[in-house]
Design an enzyme around this catalytic site. Sequence first.
Site, short mmCIF file in Angstrom:
data_model
loop_
_atom_site.label_atom_id
_atom_site.label_comp_id
_atom_site.label_asym_id
_atom_site.label_seq_id
_atom_site.Cartn_x
_atom_site.Cartn_y
_atom_site.Cartn_z
N GLY A 1 0.82 -1.21 0.00
CA GLY A 1 0.00 0.00 0.00
C GLY A 1 0.85 1.26 0.00
N ILE B 1 -1.85 -9.00 0.62
CA ILE B 1 -2.80 -9.96 0.04
C ILE B 1 -2.58 -10.11 -1.47
CG2 ILE B 1 -4.68 -8.31 -0.39
CD1 ILE B 1 -6.41 -10.63 1.11
N ARG B 2 -1.89 -9.11 -2.05
CA ARG B 2 -1.51 -9.21 -3.47
C ARG B 2 -0.10 -8.66 -3.66
NH1 ARG B 2 -5.06 -5.15 -2.93
NH2 ARG B 2 -6.81 -6.55 -3.16
N TYR C 1 -14.65 4.01 9.09
CA TYR C 1 -13.19 3.97 9.26
C TYR C 1 -12.80 4.58 10.61
CZ TYR C 1 -8.32 5.33 8.09
OH TYR C 1 -6.96 5.53 8.07
C1 AKB Z 1 -8.14 8.70 4.57
O1 AKB Z 1 -8.34 9.73 3.93
O2 AKB Z 1 -9.00 7.84 4.78
C2 AKB Z 1 -6.77 8.50 5.17
C3 AKB Z 1 -6.68 9.01 6.58
C4 AKB Z 1 -6.71 10.45 6.85
O3 AKB Z 1 -6.56 8.23 7.48
N1 AKB Z 1 -5.78 9.12 4.36
#
Ligand code: AKB
Length: 312
Positions: free
Chosen positions: A12, A36-37, A143
Amino acid sequence: MQKSILILGACGQIGTELTFALREKYGSEQVIASDIREGNENLMNSGPFELLDATNYDAIEDVVMHYEIEEVYLMAAMLSATAEKFPMRAWNLNMNSLFNILNLAKEKKISKVFWPSSIAVFGPNTPTENTPQHTIMEPSTVYGISKQSGERWCSYYFEKYGVDVRSIRYPGLISYKTLPGGGTTDYAVEIYHKALADKKYTCFLKEDTKLPMMFMDDAIKATMHIMETEVASLKIRSSYNLAAMSFTPAEISKSIQEHIPDFEIDYQPDFRQAIADSWPSSIDDTKANKDWGWKANFDLGRTTAEMLKNLK
Ligand code: AKB
């Protein structure tokens, strides 16, 4: 003998550069990249690589035992924009991968862990300017919820089981070696690619949306630095606020125009605007500075110059 290190999510945006930096420092054979790849050619040719799913405990344990791994950097995660589309997949990846590594450390199979958190742990009720280390945290994104929960678990595993886990709340990261994927701050990388290719860019955030950002060299420096810091200096085991610069799309566009005067930007905000609106504009990182001497090197002007020079 040098220590052995495993990086999960090595292909990544952060993982790629971290792999190169750790290999430079500790030797190629000591740093096992996994994802994973497969990653880009440079990464694949730079040292040992294992195909590994960060949610598969047994597979990670096999690699840890095989290479006698001591430290793990867990960089696999689903970022903010993609996580809004696939909430359960994001939760499973972001949380199960963390539990796998924390449990390996609890079982004393590894001795030190790095886990990245994010400015996404903050939410719409957090003070937006100079956001303190300790403040209201009510993330409104999938997230952000996963990162905030992760921070609580890191702190818990440190307090209850003595797991040596270290973490940073990354801002948006800007780099030229690997593209970011699925984040809200990704515009700040795309814009440089488009400026060079087309001299114009349509931004998915509004012109005055100010977000905390950092050039990748600073992020790698901080990551390696916190991992090398003496245990006694680390006072925060959830995650440290970290800052370098803050800017809006209009400001980054102006900074590009200093190099490419006919560069143009327009704005078509999409669902990522709501995510950005829930995040801080700037971050107070005095605790990281005081505890382990953190200081950024790159401001917007220097970042723009580096990005354009290297992408050309
Ligand atoms: C996102 O934009 O999701 C990430 C972060 C700020 O954690 N770059």
